[in-house]
Design a protein around this motif. Sequence first.
Motif, PDB file in Angstrom:
ATOM      1  N   ALA A  67       0.830  -1.204   0.000  1.00 18.80           N
ATOM      2  CA  ALA A  67       0.000   0.000   0.000  1.00 18.80           C
ATOM      3  C   ALA A  67       0.863   1.252   0.000  1.00 18.80           C
ATOM      4  O   ALA A  67       0.592   2.214  -0.723  1.00 18.80           O
ATOM      5  N   SER A  68       1.916   1.229   0.784  1.00 21.77           N
ATOM      6  CA  SER A  68       2.822   2.374   0.853  1.00 21.77           C
ATOM      7  C   SER A  68       3.530   2.602  -0.480  1.00 21.77           C
ATOM      8  O   SER A  68       3.629   3.738  -0.962  1.00 21.77           O
ATOM      9  N   VAL A  69       4.006   1.513  -1.087  1.00 21.32           N
ATOM     10  CA  VAL A  69       4.729   1.632  -2.361  1.00 21.32           C
ATOM     11  C   VAL A  69       3.788   2.092  -3.471  1.00 21.32           C
ATOM     12  O   VAL A  69       4.134   2.956  -4.282  1.00 21.32           O
ATOM     13  N   PHE A  70       2.586   1.527  -3.535  1.00 22.47           N
ATOM     14  CA  PHE A  70       1.633   1.908  -4.575  1.00 22.47           C
ATOM     15  C   PHE A  70       1.279   3.393  -4.472  1.00 22.47           C
ATOM     16  O   PHE A  70       1.107   4.064  -5.487  1.00 22.47           O
ATOM     17  N   CYS A  71       1.143   3.890  -3.244  1.00 18.81           N
ATOM     18  CA  CYS A  71       0.824   5.312  -3.050  1.00 18.81           C
ATOM     19  C   CYS A  71       1.998   6.195  -3.464  1.00 18.81           C
ATOM     20  O   CYS A  71       1.815   7.273  -4.026  1.00 18.81           O
ATOM     21  N   ARG A  72       3.205   5.739  -3.192  1.00 17.78           N
ATOM     22  CA  ARG A  72       4.393   6.558  -3.436  1.00 17.78           C
ATOM     23  C   ARG A  72       4.781   6.585  -4.916  1.00 17.78           C
ATOM     24  O   ARG A  72       5.151   7.639  -5.449  1.00 17.78           O
ATOM     25  N   THR A  73       4.712   5.454  -5.583  1.00 16.56           N
ATOM     26  CA  THR A  73       5.202   5.366  -6.958  1.00 16.56           C
ATOM     27  C   THR A  73       4.109   5.128  -7.992  1.00 16.56           C
ATOM     28  O   THR A  73       4.361   5.259  -9.182  1.00 16.56           O
ATOM     29  N   GLY A  74       2.905   4.759  -7.529  1.00 15.83           N
ATOM     30  CA  GLY A  74       1.884   4.311  -8.457  1.00 15.83           C
ATOM     31  C   GLY A  74       2.046   2.817  -8.712  1.00 15.83           C
ATOM     32  O   GLY A  74       3.134   2.260  -8.517  1.00 15.83           O
ATOM     33  N   TYR A  75       0.961   2.177  -9.149  1.00 12.68           N
ATOM     34  CA  TYR A  75       1.020   0.726  -9.350  1.00 12.68           C
ATOM     35  C   TYR A  75       1.993   0.340 -10.450  1.00 12.68           C
ATOM     36  O   TYR A  75       2.793  -0.589 -10.299  1.00 12.68           O
ATOM     37  N   ALA A  76       1.965   1.044 -11.583  1.00 19.24           N
ATOM     38  CA  ALA A  76       2.770   0.654 -12.740  1.00 19.24           C
ATOM     39  C   ALA A  76       4.263   0.658 -12.420  1.00 19.24           C
ATOM     40  O   ALA A  76       5.007  -0.229 -12.862  1.00 19.24           O
ATOM     41  N   ALA A  77       4.726   1.633 -11.666  1.00 19.04           N
ATOM     42  CA  ALA A  77       6.154   1.754 -11.372  1.00 19.04           C
ATOM     43  C   ALA A  77       6.587   0.903 -10.179  1.00 19.04           C
ATOM     44  O   ALA A  77       7.784   0.749  -9.928  1.00 19.04           O
ATOM     45  N   ALA A  78       5.646   0.359  -9.439  1.00 20.15           N
ATOM     46  CA  ALA A  78       5.989  -0.450  -8.264  1.00 20.15           C
ATOM     47  C   ALA A  78       6.573  -1.794  -8.696  1.00 20.15           C
ATOM     48  O   ALA A  78       6.332  -2.267  -9.811  1.00 20.15           O
TER      49      ALA A  78
END
Length: 248
Positions: A67-78
């Motif tokens: 959840a933290s990564v998706f918020c920070r980078t967006g799903y595509a870039a995670a």
Amino acid sequence: MPERPQADNAKKAIETGRGRVAATPATPATPATPAAPHAAKPAKKAASPRRQARGERRIAQLLTAAASVFCRTGYAAASTNAIAREAEVSPGTLYQFFPNKEAIAIELGGQLLQRAHEMHGQAFLPENLNKPLPELLDAVLDPVIAFNCENPAFWALMHGSGIPGITQEHEELHIGLLTRVEGILRTFCPDGSTEELTHVSHMILGIFKASLDLILASEGAERAAYVAELKTVLLRYLAPMVTAPHPH
């Protein structure tokens, strides 16, 4: 680190084996020889409650990190590597529970959608219809805004992942929300046409979504100011149609 392939070689081998058995002519049955007592393999033991609890905690840890990564980078870039780093585990540990990034997103998205359904049920309580319009807006908007602020990954996944399962479920949630809003409008505006109420419902959700971008991007007093502005906009938009609570 690239995502792990999902090939199911075992299934192919089983299906190939079945084909060979089907192609082999039948032979007369012979009496079965009783197996020796020591030949039977013991059944695999089920995981202990402690081990199950440890696995559930690890999954929760990975989902929080995702959840933290998706918020920070967006799903595509995670990536799974970024999620593993955020969770402070090795990529190998992550792959014990999730085969790839999409599987993580589907699990997290499913949990968030379930919470969203529960939140909508709390926001659209029947007793809210007895309240004046300003209080009705508070009762409906406050839980919805709070949910999105507490779960920013919901917005990131629902509007940026492009995963078919999540997209479809979010569309169903959106349709359900439109139906609830139209139901409220129908109660207060019984003479309104279906077409008019549908347009107003879409406009309400459009205003809300545009405002939510500003609300999520701010904090503290600035966030509170945007919430107040959203309520002011909707109040002035709806007041000519909804001037008093529907009599019961």
